[in-house]
Design an enzyme around this catalytic site. Structure first.
Site, PDB file in Angstrom:
ATOM      1  N   SER A 127       0.842  -1.207  -0.052  1.00  0.00           N
ATOM      2  CA  SER A 127       0.001  -0.110   0.050  1.00  0.00           C
ATOM      3  C   SER A 127       0.804   1.444  -0.073  1.00  0.00           C
ATOM      4  CB  SER A 127      -0.943  -0.020   1.237  1.00  0.00           C
ATOM      5  OG  SER A 127      -1.319   1.399   1.415  1.00  0.00           O
ATOM      6  N   GLU A 129       0.298   3.699   1.754  1.00  0.00           N
ATOM      7  CA  GLU A 129       0.458   3.932   3.130  1.00  0.00           C
ATOM      8  C   GLU A 129       1.814   3.629   3.787  1.00  0.00           C
ATOM      9  OE1 GLU A 129      -1.723   5.564   5.990  1.00  0.00           O
ATOM     10  OE2 GLU A 129      -2.353   6.523   3.745  1.00  0.00           O
ATOM     11  N   TYR A 151      -1.668   0.646  10.613  1.00  0.00           N
ATOM     12  CA  TYR A 151      -1.926   0.117   9.095  1.00  0.00           C
ATOM     13  C   TYR A 151      -0.957  -0.034   8.134  1.00  0.00           C
ATOM     14  CZ  TYR A 151      -3.733  -0.528   4.369  1.00  0.00           C
ATOM     15  OH  TYR A 151      -3.648  -1.160   3.210  1.00  0.00           O
ATOM     16  N   LYS A 155       1.189  -3.045   6.697  1.00  0.00           N
ATOM     17  CA  LYS A 155       1.771  -3.338   5.243  1.00  0.00           C
ATOM     18  C   LYS A 155       3.187  -3.429   5.016  1.00  0.00           C
ATOM     19  CE  LYS A 155      -2.258  -4.154   3.408  1.00  0.00           C
ATOM     20  NZ  LYS A 155      -2.518  -5.448   2.675  1.00  0.00           N
TER      21      LYS A 155
HETATM   22  N1  GDD Z   1     -12.282   7.743   5.610  1.00  0.00           N
HETATM   23  C1  GDD Z   1     -12.575   9.048   5.878  1.00  0.00           C
HETATM   24  N2  GDD Z   1     -13.414   9.390   6.417  1.00  0.00           N
HETATM   25  N3  GDD Z   1     -11.393   9.794   5.436  1.00  0.00           N
HETATM   26  C2  GDD Z   1     -11.493  11.059   5.600  1.00  0.00           C
HETATM   27  C3  GDD Z   1     -12.674  11.604   6.165  1.00  0.00           C
HETATM   28  C4  GDD Z   1     -13.596  10.855   6.519  1.00  0.00           C
HETATM   29  O1  GDD Z   1     -14.666  11.425   6.984  1.00  0.00           O
HETATM   30  N4  GDD Z   1     -12.462  12.998   6.181  1.00  0.00           N
HETATM   31  C5  GDD Z   1     -11.250  13.319   5.543  1.00  0.00           C
HETATM   32  N5  GDD Z   1     -10.770  11.966   5.174  1.00  0.00           N
HETATM   33  C6  GDD Z   1      -9.309  11.875   4.523  1.00  0.00           C
HETATM   34  C7  GDD Z   1      -8.367  11.036   5.379  1.00  0.00           C
HETATM   35  O2  GDD Z   1      -8.005  11.661   6.724  1.00  0.00           O
HETATM   36  C8  GDD Z   1      -7.328  10.616   4.549  1.00  0.00           C
HETATM   37  O3  GDD Z   1      -6.295  11.412   4.497  1.00  0.00           O
HETATM   38  C9  GDD Z   1      -8.192  10.747   3.197  1.00  0.00           C
HETATM   39  O4  GDD Z   1      -9.173  11.274   3.424  1.00  0.00           O
HETATM   40  C10 GDD Z   1      -8.332   9.208   2.490  1.00  0.00           C
HETATM   41  O5  GDD Z   1      -8.954   8.379   3.575  1.00  0.00           O
HETATM   42  P1  GDD Z   1      -9.346   6.975   3.415  1.00  0.00           P
HETATM   43  O6  GDD Z   1     -10.483   7.142   2.115  1.00  0.00           O
HETATM   44  O7  GDD Z   1     -10.054   6.462   4.366  1.00  0.00           O
HETATM   45  O8  GDD Z   1      -8.208   6.117   2.552  1.00  0.00           O
HETATM   46  P2  GDD Z   1      -6.594   6.090   3.033  1.00  0.00           P
HETATM   47  O9  GDD Z   1      -6.045   6.849   2.187  1.00  0.00           O
HETATM   48  O10 GDD Z   1      -6.473   6.158   4.367  1.00  0.00           O
HETATM   49  O11 GDD Z   1      -6.469   4.506   2.885  1.00  0.00           O
HETATM   50  C11 GDD Z   1      -6.935   3.968   1.533  1.00  0.00           C
HETATM   51  O12 GDD Z   1      -5.808   3.855   0.332  1.00  0.00           O
HETATM   52  C12 GDD Z   1      -4.770   3.036   0.784  1.00  0.00           C
HETATM   53  C13 GDD Z   1      -3.625   3.206  -0.068  1.00  0.00           C
HETATM   54  O13 GDD Z   1      -3.099   4.326  -0.084  1.00  0.00           O
HETATM   55  C14 GDD Z   1      -7.330   2.376   2.043  1.00  0.00           C
HETATM   56  O14 GDD Z   1      -8.120   1.891   0.826  1.00  0.00           O
HETATM   57  C15 GDD Z   1      -5.879   1.406   2.373  1.00  0.00           C
HETATM   58  O15 GDD Z   1      -6.498   0.158   2.667  1.00  0.00           O
HETATM   59  C16 GDD Z   1      -5.334   1.691   1.172  1.00  0.00           C
HETATM   60  O16 GDD Z   1      -3.920   0.748   1.481  1.00  0.00           O
END
Ligand code: GDD
Length: 332
Positions: A127, A129, A151, A155
């Protein structure tokens, strides 16, 4: 006919990958938790269209015995290890279970293959991440890892385990370092689907507001259907290597909102509320991937761009909402 085993087949990526492999003539097996088999209507919903063309086996990332048994019985040519606790926020709430599923689970898969099917190729879902707050942008395969969440740490450990199995035992193991990839099948807890599902419900008059955390966070969002093609391509190469998979374009959460709301004729500023409850204890501010290696060596490139992805997700959630309320049925 090549045989593949997918862990995490019930998820967004697992379902797209299963469809891709079936279209390429594979015999497809999936590992699912027993509870999923007992509640098929909900938990296997993403597999609806292909359910009778795949074979599901019950097993758990927490049980080496169940993984070993599955690999031994199936004797796959390729294993795609996608199953994980994949929600970054939750990993702060329970780092222990995240480590158990993501680190031990990966270790169990690798060891099962080593013992029961050593010639089988393995794809590990790494990822972006793992980069966390990386020292450079965009990030490529040489960028130093600096994870910012349990997380990301889990990974990164899975990635190192995969590399070690490749080097120590000569196994064909590849890690895909995938940047964010989304679709209408995305879980509702991730920010893209949270936005598009709220936009549809706001447009249809069911709710008024969308509470979000950090609007400035910047991500490289692509389409999951494009990204699973890269997983398969990696395992068809002459030597096992790791690849960054990304669109190379990044946008803020706010930009995602602007586009999603404007697609249905609304102004995001009238509906989005910043709620500190959705901030993370440690945030990854910006991720943008440099997938030059995957494009050059795999011949991979994404078909769907950011605007196309947002439109696809909003349209699907609008359609879902209409169907649920009966409008869709009446119109037909
Ligand atoms: N979930 C969520 N909910 N995220 C928010 C929100 C909210 O209300 N508001 C802002 N965000 C911001 C988070 O702080 C983060 O910076 C960004 O939106 C993306 O959050 P997510 O969609 O939860 O994804 P992620 O980037 O943390 O992780 C996803 O992508 C990774 C690959 O880079 C996941 O799918 C991981 O499993 C994956 O590895």
């Amino acid at each position: 006919m090549p045989r593949a085993l997918i862990t995490g087949i019930t998820g967004q990526d697992g379902s797209y990958l299963a469809e891709l492999l079936l279209s390429l003539g594979y015999e497809v097996h999936g590992l699912v938790r027993r509870v999923a088999l007992e509640d098929a209507r909900h938990r296997l919903s993403r597999l609806e269209g292909i359910r009778d063309r795949i074979t599901l086996h019950s097993g758990s990332l927490e049980s080496f015995a169940s993984l070993y048994r599955a690999v031994q019985i199936i004797q796959p040519d390729e294993v795609y290890h996608l199953a994980a606790q994949s929600f970054v926020s939750y990993s702060f709430e329970d780092s222990f279970s995240t480590f158990r599923s993501n680190i031990d689970g990966t270790h169990f898969v690798l060891e099962s293959v080593r013992q029961a099917a050593p010639h089988c190729k393995v794809y590990f879902a790494g990822s972006s991440e793992m980069f966390g707050n990386a020292p450079e942008t965009p990030q490529n395969e040489q960028t130093r890892f600096c994870p910012r969440s349990p997380y990301g740490i889990s990974k990164l450990t899975g990635y190192e385990l995969s590399r070690n199995y490749r080097e120590a035992y000569g196994m064909f193991v590849c890690s895909g370092i995938l940047f964010n990839h989304e679709s209408p099948r995305r879980g509702y807890e991730f920010v893209t689907r949270k936005i598009t599902s709220h936009v549809a419900r706001i447009k249809q008059g069911q709710i008024r507001d969308l509470p979000l955390g950090n609007l400035e966070a910047r991500r490289d969002w692509g389409f999951a259907g494009d990204f699973v093609r890269a997983m398969h391509m990696m395992l068809q190469q002459p030597t096992p290597q790791d690849y960054v998979v990304a669109t190379g374009q990044s946008h803020t959460v706010q930009e995602f909102c602007e586009l999603a709301f404007s697609h249905v004729g609304l102004n995001w500023e009238n509906h989005v509320i910043v709620d500190p409850n959705f901030y993370r204890p440690a945030e990854v501010f910006e991720l943008t991937g440099d997938s030059t290696k995957a494009r050059r060596e795999l011949g991979w490139q994404p078909d769907v761009d950011f605007a196309g992805l947002v439109r696809m997700m909003v349209d699907a959630d609008m359609e879902d909402g209409l169907r649920a309320s009966g409008f869709g049925l009446r119109r037909e």
